[in-house]
Design a protein around this motif. Sequence first.
Motif, short mmCIF file in Angstrom:
data_model
loop_
_atom_site.label_atom_id
_atom_site.label_comp_id
_atom_site.label_asym_id
_atom_site.label_seq_id
_atom_site.Cartn_x
_atom_site.Cartn_y
_atom_site.Cartn_z
N LEU A 27 35.41 -35.44 110.86
CA LEU A 27 36.05 -36.70 111.23
C LEU A 27 37.29 -36.47 112.10
CD1 LEU A 27 35.76 -38.72 107.91
CD2 LEU A 27 34.63 -39.22 110.07
N ILE A 28 38.09 -35.50 111.74
CA ILE A 28 39.29 -35.22 112.51
C ILE A 28 38.92 -34.77 113.92
CG2 ILE A 28 41.20 -33.58 112.76
CD1 ILE A 28 41.57 -33.80 109.69
N ASN A 29 38.01 -33.83 114.01
CA ASN A 29 37.62 -33.32 115.32
C ASN A 29 36.98 -34.40 116.18
OD1 ASN A 29 38.62 -30.72 115.04
ND2 ASN A 29 36.76 -30.00 114.05
N THR A 30 36.10 -35.19 115.61
CA THR A 30 35.42 -36.24 116.36
C THR A 30 36.41 -37.31 116.81
OG1 THR A 30 33.41 -35.87 115.08
CG2 THR A 30 33.57 -37.95 116.26
N ARG A 47 50.33 -35.62 122.74
CA ARG A 47 50.61 -35.86 121.32
C ARG A 47 49.35 -35.66 120.47
NH1 ARG A 47 50.73 -39.65 117.33
NH2 ARG A 47 49.65 -41.30 118.45
N ARG A 48 48.24 -36.18 120.94
CA ARG A 48 46.97 -36.05 120.21
C ARG A 48 46.48 -34.60 120.20
NH1 ARG A 48 46.23 -40.21 116.76
NH2 ARG A 48 46.56 -42.18 117.84
N GLU A 49 46.67 -33.88 121.30
CA GLU A 49 46.27 -32.47 121.34
C GLU A 49 47.11 -31.66 120.36
OE1 GLU A 49 46.60 -31.70 125.53
OE2 GLU A 49 44.51 -32.26 125.90
N ASP A 50 48.40 -31.97 120.29
CA ASP A 50 49.28 -31.29 119.33
C ASP A 50 48.85 -31.63 117.89
OD1 ASP A 50 51.72 -29.75 118.63
OD2 ASP A 50 52.36 -31.71 117.83
N ARG A 54 47.58 -29.04 114.97
CA ARG A 54 48.19 -28.97 113.63
C ARG A 54 47.13 -29.14 112.55
NH1 ARG A 54 51.49 -33.19 113.17
NH2 ARG A 54 51.33 -33.92 115.30
N PHE A 55 46.21 -30.09 112.74
CA PHE A 55 45.13 -30.27 111.77
C PHE A 55 44.24 -29.03 111.70
CE2 PHE A 55 45.52 -35.07 112.04
CZ PHE A 55 45.87 -35.22 110.71
N GLU A 56 43.93 -28.46 112.85
CA GLU A 56 43.09 -27.26 112.88
C GLU A 56 43.77 -26.11 112.15
OE1 GLU A 56 42.52 -26.90 117.09
OE2 GLU A 56 40.69 -28.11 117.07
N LEU A 57 45.08 -25.97 112.31
CA LEU A 57 45.82 -24.93 111.60
C LEU A 57 45.80 -25.17 110.09
CD1 LEU A 57 47.51 -22.38 111.86
CD2 LEU A 57 49.53 -23.84 112.17
N MET A 58 45.99 -26.42 109.68
CA MET A 58 45.94 -26.76 108.26
C MET A 58 44.55 -26.48 107.69
SD MET A 58 46.60 -30.38 106.27
CE MET A 58 48.20 -30.61 107.00
N LEU A 59 43.52 -26.89 108.43
CA LEU A 59 42.15 -26.65 107.98
C LEU A 59 41.84 -25.16 107.89
CD1 LEU A 59 40.36 -29.51 109.92
CD2 LEU A 59 40.52 -29.30 107.43
N LEU A 60 42.34 -24.38 108.85
CA LEU A 60 42.13 -22.94 108.81
C LEU A 60 42.76 -22.34 107.56
CD1 LEU A 60 41.20 -20.29 110.12
CD2 LEU A 60 43.38 -20.26 111.35
N SER A 61 43.97 -22.75 107.26
CA SER A 61 44.65 -22.26 106.06
C SER A 61 43.87 -22.62 104.79
CB SER A 61 46.06 -22.84 105.99
OG SER A 61 46.67 -22.53 104.75
#
Length: 117
Positions: A27-30, A47-50, A54-61
Amino acid sequence: MSSPRTQITVNELNDEIVPRLDLVEKLINTTLASLIETTESVEERARREDQKRRFELMLLSIRMNVASVSRRHATVIRAAQNDDRNGGSLLQLDENEAIALDNARSLYDQVKAHTRD
């Protein structure tokens, strides 16, 4: 703020955390990809790319910590997959894993709330 839970059942991990994490990621990526693609504002796109980073970093963690739990408790998880009666077996979480799984639940709740609006 409450402390993260230090235990989770095999069923919670396999039937709640992992599927919800997959859904949140999708959902986040889409959604963010669509917003980035359709915006004409340079500032909004940045702003959206940032936000997406941040979401990708959180998901990776979160994913790394789910993998850590899975590795450390592989024997118990395999036993639960082979015998449903073991699905309630408790898995001990270290501090980082507990925080990451708490973040996964919180992130799911946030995304779920936004999809209802």
